[in-house]
Write a protein that holds these residues in place. Structure first.
Motif, PDB file in Angstrom:
ATOM      1  N   GLN A 439      -1.254 -63.491  32.324  1.00 48.34           N
ATOM      2  CA  GLN A 439      -2.076 -62.403  33.097  1.00 48.34           C
ATOM      3  C   GLN A 439      -1.663 -61.144  32.367  1.00 48.34           C
ATOM      4  O   GLN A 439      -0.542 -60.999  32.153  1.00 48.34           O
ATOM      5  N   THR A 440      -2.758 -60.445  32.592  1.00 48.75           N
ATOM      6  CA  THR A 440      -2.303 -58.987  32.196  1.00 48.75           C
ATOM      7  C   THR A 440      -2.492 -58.058  33.425  1.00 48.75           C
ATOM      8  O   THR A 440      -3.667 -57.968  34.116  1.00 48.75           O
ATOM      9  N   VAL A 441      -1.414 -57.533  33.886  1.00 52.16           N
ATOM     10  CA  VAL A 441      -1.297 -56.594  35.042  1.00 52.16           C
ATOM     11  C   VAL A 441      -1.417 -55.124  34.664  1.00 52.16           C
ATOM     12  O   VAL A 441      -0.469 -54.797  34.007  1.00 52.16           O
ATOM     13  N   HIS A 487      13.446 -61.576  25.670  1.00 55.28           N
ATOM     14  CA  HIS A 487      12.076 -62.243  25.840  1.00 55.28           C
ATOM     15  C   HIS A 487      10.859 -61.078  26.121  1.00 55.28           C
ATOM     16  O   HIS A 487       9.834 -61.573  26.362  1.00 55.28           O
ATOM     17  N   ILE A 488      11.481 -59.917  26.079  1.00 57.27           N
ATOM     18  CA  ILE A 488      10.418 -58.887  26.623  1.00 57.27           C
ATOM     19  C   ILE A 488      10.330 -57.591  25.368  1.00 57.27           C
ATOM     20  O   ILE A 488      11.065 -57.439  24.746  1.00 57.27           O
ATOM     21  N   GLY A 489       8.943 -57.665  25.207  1.00 59.32           N
ATOM     22  CA  GLY A 489       8.585 -56.294  23.986  1.00 59.32           C
ATOM     23  C   GLY A 489       8.099 -55.096  24.727  1.00 59.32           C
ATOM     24  O   GLY A 489       7.358 -55.224  25.905  1.00 59.32           O
ATOM     25  N   MET A 490       8.467 -54.057  24.424  1.00 62.46           N
ATOM     26  CA  MET A 490       7.922 -52.792  25.158  1.00 62.46           C
ATOM     27  C   MET A 490       7.567 -51.587  23.999  1.00 62.46           C
ATOM     28  O   MET A 490       8.045 -51.492  22.983  1.00 62.46           O
ATOM     29  N   SER A 568       7.729 -62.769  24.938  1.00 57.48           N
ATOM     30  CA  SER A 568       7.055 -63.662  25.960  1.00 57.48           C
ATOM     31  C   SER A 568       6.256 -62.587  26.675  1.00 57.48           C
ATOM     32  O   SER A 568       5.340 -62.953  27.463  1.00 57.48           O
ATOM     33  N   ILE A 569       6.913 -61.503  27.069  1.00 59.47           N
ATOM     34  CA  ILE A 569       6.458 -60.506  28.106  1.00 59.47           C
ATOM     35  C   ILE A 569       6.091 -59.298  27.445  1.00 59.47           C
ATOM     36  O   ILE A 569       7.249 -58.946  26.490  1.00 59.47           O
ATOM     37  N   LEU A 570       5.039 -58.584  27.619  1.00 63.58           N
ATOM     38  CA  LEU A 570       4.811 -57.367  26.890  1.00 63.58           C
ATOM     39  C   LEU A 570       4.654 -56.289  27.753  1.00 63.58           C
ATOM     40  O   LEU A 570       3.912 -56.358  28.927  1.00 63.58           O
ATOM     41  N   ILE A 571       5.284 -55.166  27.502  1.00 65.11           N
ATOM     42  CA  ILE A 571       5.175 -53.973  28.381  1.00 65.11           C
ATOM     43  C   ILE A 571       4.471 -52.716  27.877  1.00 65.11           C
ATOM     44  O   ILE A 571       5.231 -52.512  26.736  1.00 65.11           O
ATOM     45  N   LEU A 572       3.505 -52.269  28.201  1.00 57.74           N
ATOM     46  CA  LEU A 572       2.923 -51.048  27.639  1.00 57.74           C
ATOM     47  C   LEU A 572       2.755 -50.017  28.340  1.00 57.74           C
ATOM     48  O   LEU A 572       1.975 -49.888  29.423  1.00 57.74           O
ATOM     49  N   ASP A 573       3.586 -49.022  28.031  1.00 56.89           N
ATOM     50  CA  ASP A 573       3.598 -47.754  29.011  1.00 56.89           C
ATOM     51  C   ASP A 573       2.979 -46.542  28.371  1.00 56.89           C
ATOM     52  O   ASP A 573       3.530 -45.962  27.551  1.00 56.89           O
ATOM     53  N   GLU A 574       1.642 -46.437  28.708  1.00 55.32           N
ATOM     54  CA  GLU A 574       0.697 -45.409  28.024  1.00 55.32           C
ATOM     55  C   GLU A 574       1.108 -45.490  26.388  1.00 55.32           C
ATOM     56  O   GLU A 574       1.103 -44.448  25.923  1.00 55.32           O
ATOM     57  N   ALA A 575       0.687 -46.847  25.876  1.00 58.74           N
ATOM     58  CA  ALA A 575       0.981 -47.027  24.424  1.00 58.74           C
ATOM     59  C   ALA A 575       0.013 -46.586  23.741  1.00 58.74           C
ATOM     60  O   ALA A 575       0.094 -46.446  22.441  1.00 58.74           O
ATOM     61  N   THR A 576      -1.174 -46.066  23.901  1.00 57.21           N
ATOM     62  CA  THR A 576      -2.262 -45.570  23.103  1.00 57.21           C
ATOM     63  C   THR A 576      -2.589 -44.005  23.516  1.00 57.21           C
ATOM     64  O   THR A 576      -3.599 -43.401  23.247  1.00 57.21           O
ATOM     65  N   SER A 577      -1.459 -43.254  23.815  1.00 62.91           N
ATOM     66  CA  SER A 577      -1.871 -42.012  24.556  1.00 62.91           C
ATOM     67  C   SER A 577      -1.977 -40.988  23.541  1.00 62.91           C
ATOM     68  O   SER A 577      -2.472 -39.770  23.465  1.00 62.91           O
ATOM     69  N   LEU A 594      -2.764 -59.528  20.713  1.00 62.37           N
ATOM     70  CA  LEU A 594      -1.321 -59.651  21.123  1.00 62.37           C
ATOM     71  C   LEU A 594      -1.020 -60.236  22.668  1.00 62.37           C
ATOM     72  O   LEU A 594      -0.086 -60.868  22.671  1.00 62.37           O
ATOM     73  N   ARG A 595      -1.885 -59.653  23.468  1.00 66.06           N
ATOM     74  CA  ARG A 595      -1.490 -60.305  24.852  1.00 66.06           C
ATOM     75  C   ARG A 595      -1.855 -61.883  25.160  1.00 66.06           C
ATOM     76  O   ARG A 595      -1.501 -62.314  26.396  1.00 66.06           O
ATOM     77  N   SER A 596      -2.555 -62.315  24.279  1.00 66.53           N
ATOM     78  CA  SER A 596      -3.072 -63.599  24.582  1.00 66.53           C
ATOM     79  C   SER A 596      -1.957 -64.451  24.829  1.00 66.53           C
ATOM     80  O   SER A 596      -1.022 -64.632  23.800  1.00 66.53           O
ATOM     81  N   GLY A 597      -1.976 -65.366  26.045  1.00 66.30           N
ATOM     82  CA  GLY A 597      -0.899 -66.216  25.936  1.00 66.30           C
ATOM     83  C   GLY A 597       0.487 -65.596  26.625  1.00 66.30           C
ATOM     84  O   GLY A 597       1.667 -66.234  26.861  1.00 66.30           O
ATOM     85  N   ARG A 598       0.311 -64.408  26.665  1.00 65.06           N
ATOM     86  CA  ARG A 598       1.669 -63.699  27.361  1.00 65.06           C
ATOM     87  C   ARG A 598       1.554 -62.604  28.376  1.00 65.06           C
ATOM     88  O   ARG A 598       0.340 -62.318  28.790  1.00 65.06           O
ATOM     89  N   THR A 599       2.490 -62.765  29.197  1.00 63.95           N
ATOM     90  CA  THR A 599       2.319 -61.982  30.541  1.00 63.95           C
ATOM     91  C   THR A 599       2.587 -60.416  30.069  1.00 63.95           C
ATOM     92  O   THR A 599       3.492 -60.057  29.470  1.00 63.95           O
TER      93      THR A 599
END
Length: 656
Positions: A439-441, A487-490, A568-577, A594-599
């Motif tokens: 899911q993309t939250v 397991h986390i990319g940021m 496996s988990i992706l965190i984007l904090d205003e990544a395109t600002s 990139l988010r496909s299949g990843r939380t």
């Protein structure tokens, strides 16, 4: 992270109110908290190098012994010359024995001269024995050469031991910085932390290098010289010792007055470094808002305080050496007068008095050295206390043991999570949330709502106050942080690039990578286009501030870094600002791949970028007030709808 979410760093602020700047300066000078304890702890740094330390002490002891023996041998040479001079005096006839010559002087009423020559080993009519004098001088030369040889080896071994000890200390500081929680750095100016890790550590090295061997050598010299002085003349030795209590008293009084100044000196040095670091990293904003004058004023205040504390520390401690020299000169006069009278009375030879005067000088010299080293020792101990305070700072919670996990699916659950940065200021209370794999939250909300805090808790930059967070049913508090974060990319709004090539910066996201994978990640993140236009392509060097690439290009490089890591988990904090609208569209498409299949967790202020999110969380005051899809939340006409309408209305106004 917004200013309302985390405690602000307390570094100097350009143009801040004078009262605030005075508070940040640290107030009046402090005293060393535990001089003896810190000194003992400082010396324990040399414990692993005890073999080198022991050898250095042994070489130093031999060097001191030989140095102490030198003046005595020179005194014997003086006696040989003096005996030759006395033997060639006209009043002594050839063929007369020494005893007869002395008796003749007494018969003529020349008792003083008789007492003088009675203790001289001479033969009437015979001049200087140059063969004997040559032997004495040869021994003196050999003694001093050997003393120099052992002194050189002592210095080499001391340097080896000290530098190895400081090397270990730097390793401890580096390891400690890795174990400190994020809250420690939030509450400390970066310049202050850097000052403790660099300036204070270097000062410790300088203190140990200049004082350790010299202090031991000086103490051994004092003992050796004192023994020779008592062996030559107990009376003169007692006269020489009369001034020692005065020397100790002066050193103690002056040392106590200079200690607080050294503490203040290194404390203000850290504050000055913090201010310079802040002004340098934010020099563009300082110029844009015209705060150069205020920045210079704050720098001047810190510089004035550093000058004042450094001047007082060095001046007060510097009084020790001239005071000791004055006492040494007084001691020299007393020894010379009494020694001359002893030679005249025949109690001592001229060579013995000469040797004793040299010993008295050698005796006062190490005393002066020990006293003058007081400022170095106090400065070093002050720095040691600051470094030890860093090493003793509370660390993040202990790491659990590594545990094998099956392939991470990415199901994340927040169960009754509460968190607060400050004990009396709750931020998140009883938060419950379940994110299914893939899911993309999206997380939206006003500044200070707790959006970035939610991500920090997931990354375990901070630990929850209560409740728990699970990854695939496993409490992340039971997982080592390194294992969890693997397991986390940021991708953050504040981009970070290190000094190196563009390829190295992209490859930073993976432990093992090759050129093909770097190029693939760059193409996916739309980095490849602008990189190939650079003269050196992927080998283009980026400086530590990343000033030779634009803000948008830096952000693209960090996105490519996340592509290469394949988390496996992706965190984007205003990544395109920091990218333009066209590039943002391309990045959004790449992100979808990139988010496909990843939380994925996406923190965004531009709501148009999160329309396709599976779940949108609306946070206010640390609480999720709404959640659902974009269309569902708009239809609910609640907080999300108000945010969206306000943003849309703003866009219309801007177009008009």
């Amino acid at each position: 992270m917004s200013s309302s979410e985390t405690p602000q760093r307390r570094g100097p602020v350009p143009g801040g109110p004078p009262a605030a700047r005075m508070m940040m300066a640290g107030g009046p000078p402090e005293k060393l908290e535990d001089f003896k304890g810190s000194t003992k702890r400082l010396l324990t740094l040399l414990k692993p190098q005890r073999l080198y330390v022991g050898a250095a002490l042994a070489f130093g002891a031999v060097s001191v012994f030989l140095s102490v023996l030198g003046p005595y041998m020179l005194g014997r040479g003086t006696d040989v010359i003096f005996s030759g001079v006395i033997g060639r005096l006209p009043i002594f006839r050839t063929g007369v024995t020494k005893e007869q010559a002395v008796s003749g002087l007494r018969a003529d009423g020349q008792d003083n001269l008789a007492d003088l020559v009675a203790n001289v080993d001479f033969t009437p009519g015979q001049g200087i024995d140059f063969d004997r004098l040559g032997q004495v001088l040869a021994w003196v030369a050999l003694i001093y050469v050997c003393a120099w040889f052992f002194g050189v080896f002592q210095g080499r071994l001391t340097t080896r031991a000290v530098q190895a000890a400081v090397y270990d200390l730097r390793q401890q500081v580096e390891a400690k910085l890795g174990r400190l929680p994020l809250s420690y750095f939030d509450q400390q100016p970066r310049g202050e932390v850097l000052s403790r890790a660099t300036n204070d550590t270097d000062n410790i090295a300088q203190t140990l290098q200049q004082t350790f061997a010299q202090l031991v050598t000086s103490l051994l010299m004092i003992v050796g010289v004192l023994g020779m002085m008592f062996w030559i003349s107990p009376l003169l030795a007692l006269i020489a010792l009369v001034t020692v209590p005065l020397s100790i008293w002066l050193t103690t009084v002056i040392g106590k007055r200079s200690q607080p100044q050294f503490v203040s000196q290194w404390k203000v040095t850290g504050q000055l470094n913090g201010h310079i670091e802040e002004m340098f990293t934010g020099h563009t904003l300082v110029k844009v808002f015209g705060r150069q004058h205020e920045a210079s004023t704050v720098f001047g205040e810190h510089n004035d305080k550093l000058y004042a504390s450094s001047f007082r520390a060095q001046f007060i401690s510097g009084l020790i050496q001239p005071a000791m020299m004055f006492i040494g000169n007084v001691n020299y006069v007393l020894v010379a007068v009494v020694g001359g009278l002893r030679v005249a009375s025949g109690t001592l030879t001229l060579g013995e008095v000469q040797a004793f005067i040299q010993y008295s000088r050698q005796f006062s010299q190490p005393l002066t050295q020990v006293a003058s080293m007081a400022n170095l020792v106090q400065s070093g101990v002050a720095s040691a206390e600051r470094v030890f305070a860093l090493l003793d700072a509370a660390e993040q919670s202990p790491e659990p043991g590594f545990q094998e996990m099956p392939a991470v699916q990415g199901r994340i659950t927040f169960e009754n999570v509460s968190f607060r940065y400050l004990p009396d200021k709750p931020l998140i209370e009883n938060l419950n949330l379940t994110v299914e794999p893939g899911q993309t939250v999206a997380i939206v909300g006003p500044t200070g709502a707790g959006k970035t805090t939610l991500v920090n808790l997931l990354m375990r930059f901070y630990d929850v106050t209560s409740g728990r967070i699970t990854l695939d049913g496993v409490d992340i508090a039971t997982m080592p942080r390194e294992q969890l974060r693997s397991h986390i990319g940021m991708v953050l709004q504040d981009t970070w690039l290190f000094g190196g090539s563009i390829a190295d910066n992209i490859g930073y996201g993976a432990s093992v990578f090759d050129q093909a994978s770097v190029h693939a990640a760059a193409e996916a993140a739309h980095v490849d286009g602008f990189v190939r236009m650079l003269p050196d392509g992927y080998d283009t060097k980026i400086d530590e501030e990343g000033s030779n690439v634009s803000a948008g290009q830096k952000q693209l490089v960090t996105i490519a870094r996340a592509f290469l890591a394949e988390p496996s988990i992706l965190i984007l904090d205003e990544a395109t600002s920091s990218v333009d609208t066209r590039t943002e569209v391309l990045i959004q498409q790449a992100m979808a791949t990139l988010r496909s299949g990843r939380t994925s967790f996406v923190i965004a202020h531009r709501l148009s970028t999160i329309r396709d999110a599976d779940v949108i969380l609306v946070m206010e005051n640390g609480t999720i007030v709404e959640q659902g899809s974009h269309d569902t939340l708009l239809a609910a006409d609640g907080a999300y709808a108000r945010l969206y309408s306000a943003q849309f209305a703003q866009a219309v106004v801007e177009l008009d």
